[in-house]
Write an enzyme that holds these catalytic residues in place. Structure first.
Site, PDB file in Angstrom:
ATOM      1  N   HIS A  66      97.536   4.892-136.680  1.00 12.89           N
ATOM      2  CA  HIS A  66      98.057   6.233-137.451  1.00 12.89           C
ATOM      3  C   HIS A  66      98.715   6.008-138.655  1.00 12.89           C
ATOM      4  CE1 HIS A  66      98.697  10.401-137.965  1.00 12.89           C
ATOM      5  NE2 HIS A  66      99.995  10.109-138.195  1.00 12.89           N
ATOM      6  N   GLU A 126      96.730  10.886-141.984  1.00 21.42           N
ATOM      7  CA  GLU A 126      97.008  12.348-142.335  1.00 21.42           C
ATOM      8  C   GLU A 126      97.666  12.324-143.665  1.00 21.42           C
ATOM      9  OE1 GLU A 126     100.975  14.663-140.151  1.00 21.42           O
ATOM     10  OE2 GLU A 126     100.632  12.651-139.750  1.00 21.42           O
TER      11      GLU A 126
END
Length: 150
Positions: A66, A126
């Site tokens: 991530h 993100e």
């Protein structure tokens, strides 16, 4: 002493494909050698290392695979259109549809706006923007539009 994060690393299955993907996001190539490539996130401040590996398909968990890029609120507001133009699908997250993106995350006492997508190997990417810091206020996750209308 510590002034930020200088580097982050992700595993990729095909370095050439991943290089094209991250170039499409606007990142500048910093260095490439063999099965390793680095991209500047902010030149001289932070970079991303991509490692071609057979060990790419680890089960996803937010603690691995991530990466969150900080953006300004104006960029977050236009992120869905930008990703559509790049033909990168917005990932539905936390039960919210693509149409409901970006989201506001209630990380009390902070609030962050965010939108999620994946790279070619399923690594979670993100775009995130701080909306408020150090203000205690309980609220449920909502859309950015709902946040702005409050």
């Amino acid at each position: 002493m510590i002034r930020g994060i200088y580097e982050a690393h992700l595993p990729v299955s095909n370095l050439d494909n991943s290089i094209e993907f991250y170039k499409k996001l606007g990142l500048e190539m910093a260095f490439r050698k063999g099965k390793l490539a680095f991209f500047w996130i902010v030149k001289g401040e932070s970079w991303l290392g991509l490692w071609e590996s057979e060990e790419v398909h680890l089960p996803y968990h937010p603690s691995i695979r991530h990466l969150a890029f900080k953006v300004e609120i104006e960029d977050l507001e236009s992120a869905k259109k930008w990703l559509d133009k790049l033909e990168i699908p917005v990932r539905t997250s936390f039960g919210f549809t693509k149409e409901q993106q970006p989201l506001v995350l209630p990380n009390n006492p902070h609030a962050h706006g965010a939108i999620y997508f994946s790279d070619p190997d399923g690594n979670s990417i993100e775009l995130i923007c701080p909306l408020r810091l150090d203000v205690i206020e309980e609220f449920e996750m909502m859309t950015l539009e709902e946040w702005k209308a409050r």
